[in-house]
Write a protein that holds these residues in place. Structure first.
Motif, PDB file in Angstrom:
ATOM      1  N   GLU A   5      38.439  50.308  62.339  1.00 33.58           N
ATOM      2  CA  GLU A   5      37.377  49.360  62.021  1.00 33.58           C
ATOM      3  C   GLU A   5      37.853  47.915  62.165  1.00 33.58           C
ATOM      4  O   GLU A   5      37.078  47.031  62.545  1.00 33.58           O
ATOM      5  CB  GLU A   5      36.863  49.607  60.599  1.00 33.58           C
ATOM      6  N   GLY A   6      39.132  47.685  61.879  1.00 34.73           N
ATOM      7  CA  GLY A   6      39.664  46.337  62.045  1.00 34.73           C
ATOM      8  C   GLY A   6      39.565  45.853  63.481  1.00 34.73           C
ATOM      9  O   GLY A   6      39.250  44.679  63.745  1.00 34.73           O
ATOM     10  N   ALA A 117      43.298  31.383  52.987  1.00 35.08           N
ATOM     11  CA  ALA A 117      42.847  31.717  54.338  1.00 35.08           C
ATOM     12  C   ALA A 117      41.436  32.298  54.318  1.00 35.08           C
ATOM     13  O   ALA A 117      40.560  31.868  55.078  1.00 35.08           O
ATOM     14  CB  ALA A 117      43.815  32.692  54.998  1.00 35.08           C
ATOM     15  N   VAL A 118      41.202  33.282  53.458  1.00 32.10           N
ATOM     16  CA  VAL A 118      39.887  33.931  53.452  1.00 32.10           C
ATOM     17  C   VAL A 118      38.813  33.028  52.868  1.00 32.10           C
ATOM     18  O   VAL A 118      37.613  33.291  53.061  1.00 32.10           O
ATOM     19  CB  VAL A 118      39.929  35.275  52.692  1.00 32.10           C
ATOM     20  N   THR A 143      45.253  46.140  49.947  1.00 31.67           N
ATOM     21  CA  THR A 143      44.353  45.932  48.812  1.00 31.67           C
ATOM     22  C   THR A 143      43.190  45.034  49.197  1.00 31.67           C
ATOM     23  O   THR A 143      42.030  45.301  48.858  1.00 31.67           O
ATOM     24  CB  THR A 143      45.122  45.309  47.628  1.00 31.67           C
ATOM     25  N   TYR A 144      43.485  43.980  49.948  1.00 38.79           N
ATOM     26  CA  TYR A 144      42.436  43.055  50.380  1.00 38.79           C
ATOM     27  C   TYR A 144      41.518  43.709  51.413  1.00 38.79           C
ATOM     28  O   TYR A 144      40.317  43.426  51.455  1.00 38.79           O
ATOM     29  CB  TYR A 144      43.065  41.780  50.938  1.00 38.79           C
ATOM     30  N   VAL A 145      42.067  44.582  52.234  1.00 40.87           N
ATOM     31  CA  VAL A 145      41.241  45.317  53.197  1.00 40.87           C
ATOM     32  C   VAL A 145      40.336  46.306  52.469  1.00 40.87           C
ATOM     33  O   VAL A 145      39.132  46.404  52.755  1.00 40.87           O
ATOM     34  CB  VAL A 145      42.120  46.053  54.231  1.00 40.87           C
ATOM     35  N   ASP A 146      40.893  47.049  51.521  1.00 37.31           N
ATOM     36  CA  ASP A 146      40.122  48.052  50.780  1.00 37.31           C
ATOM     37  C   ASP A 146      38.976  47.411  49.999  1.00 37.31           C
ATOM     38  O   ASP A 146      37.926  48.048  49.791  1.00 37.31           O
ATOM     39  CB  ASP A 146      41.030  48.822  49.823  1.00 37.31           C
ATOM     40  N   ILE A 151      38.943  41.803  56.839  1.00 37.47           N
ATOM     41  CA  ILE A 151      38.341  42.876  57.634  1.00 37.47           C
ATOM     42  C   ILE A 151      39.150  43.262  58.863  1.00 37.47           C
ATOM     43  O   ILE A 151      38.899  44.312  59.458  1.00 37.47           O
ATOM     44  CB  ILE A 151      36.913  42.499  58.073  1.00 37.47           C
ATOM     45  N   ASP A 152      40.140  42.442  59.254  1.00 39.03           N
ATOM     46  CA  ASP A 152      40.892  42.802  60.467  1.00 39.03           C
ATOM     47  C   ASP A 152      42.288  42.190  60.549  1.00 39.03           C
ATOM     48  O   ASP A 152      42.693  41.714  61.605  1.00 39.03           O
ATOM     49  CB  ASP A 152      40.099  42.430  61.717  1.00 39.03           C
ATOM     50  N   PRO A 153      43.060  42.199  59.454  1.00 40.36           N
ATOM     51  CA  PRO A 153      44.426  41.670  59.565  1.00 40.36           C
ATOM     52  C   PRO A 153      45.300  42.619  60.390  1.00 40.36           C
ATOM     53  O   PRO A 153      45.038  43.821  60.459  1.00 40.36           O
ATOM     54  CB  PRO A 153      44.901  41.626  58.111  1.00 40.36           C
TER      55      PRO A 153
END
Length: 229
Positions: A5-6, A117-118, A143-146, A151-153
């Motif tokens: 998905e990223g 950054a976000v 953790t930040y993705v979950d 969304i795409d690191p």
């Protein structure tokens, strides 16, 4: 379809820039390693990346802008609090680099950098270049993705990618891995050393870093052409 998905989200970023007829902007942070000390500027991985990606992006109809915002001997904090000034508040992609640990930054400093950054207007993709494998840093990213905050690191580890090839005998070693630790600047130029907390990058390390990052974006372009456009 097992496409991550990223990767889909990176493709969406690129095609959003195409639809809005705006440049796709990448800004790279870091210290002396990213700045290219010991090498020519055009040998740094942001410059090599720009050389690789400019034509594919032009064929797509997107202008590419790549900025090298690295400054020697800085750290995640307080540099990370000023990302909009250094990197641009409308940037599509920014990076964090292991060379930003010059002052023994903690995981908390890394997290503060991610949070800033976000919070930028564009909520950019984040590229993390690590030196050695760091489980705590990767767990924090996950953790930040979950939580759908990021969304795409992606994480780049050039030494891990190179290791299988560096173990080969010279006679069969690909040209891109020979003279692995050679700098590009002339004899007598400053900065061609590997002392201190952060290892500076050789020409070949810069090149491989650029190719690893480029492969992600080229794959995203291919994905977008087949599924998004």
């Amino acid at each position: 379809d097992n496409t991550p998905e990223g990767l889909r989200n990176t493709a969406r970023r690129i095609f959003k820039a195409k639809k809005e007829k705006k440049p796709f902007q990448l800004s790279f942070a870091g210290s002396s390693a990213v700045a290219g000390i010991g090498n020519y500027l055009e040998q740094t991985f942001p410059s090599v990346l720009a050389h690789i990606l400019t034509e594919p992006m032009q064929l797509l109809g997107v202008e590419l802008e790549v900025r090298n915002a690295a400054i020697a001997d800085i750290s995640s904090f307080p540099y990370g609090w000023c990302l909009d000034n250094y990197m641009g508040d409308d940037v599509d992609v920014i990076s964090w680099d292991v060379s930003l640990m010059n002052r023994a930054d903690t995981t908390s400093a890394f997290e503060a950098y991610l949070r800033r950054a976000v919070s930028l207007d564009s909520s950019p993709m984040v590229i993390v270049r690590e030196g050695t494998y760091d489980e705590s840093r990767r767990e924090l990213l996950q953790t930040y993705v979950d939580s759908n905050v990021m969304i795409d690191p992606i994480v780049i580890n050039v030494e891990a990618a190179a290791e299988p090839f560096l173990d080969l005998h010279t006679e069969v070693m690909p040209a891109g891995f020979q003279d692995w630790l050679e700098f590009g600047a002339p004899d007598g130029a400053p900065g061609k050393t590997r002392t201190g907390r952060t290892t500076r990058l050789s020409v070949k390390q810069h090149q491989l870093t650029a190719w690893l990052i480029s492969m992600h974006f080229i794959t995203a372009i291919e994905l977008g052409l087949s599924h998004i456009q």
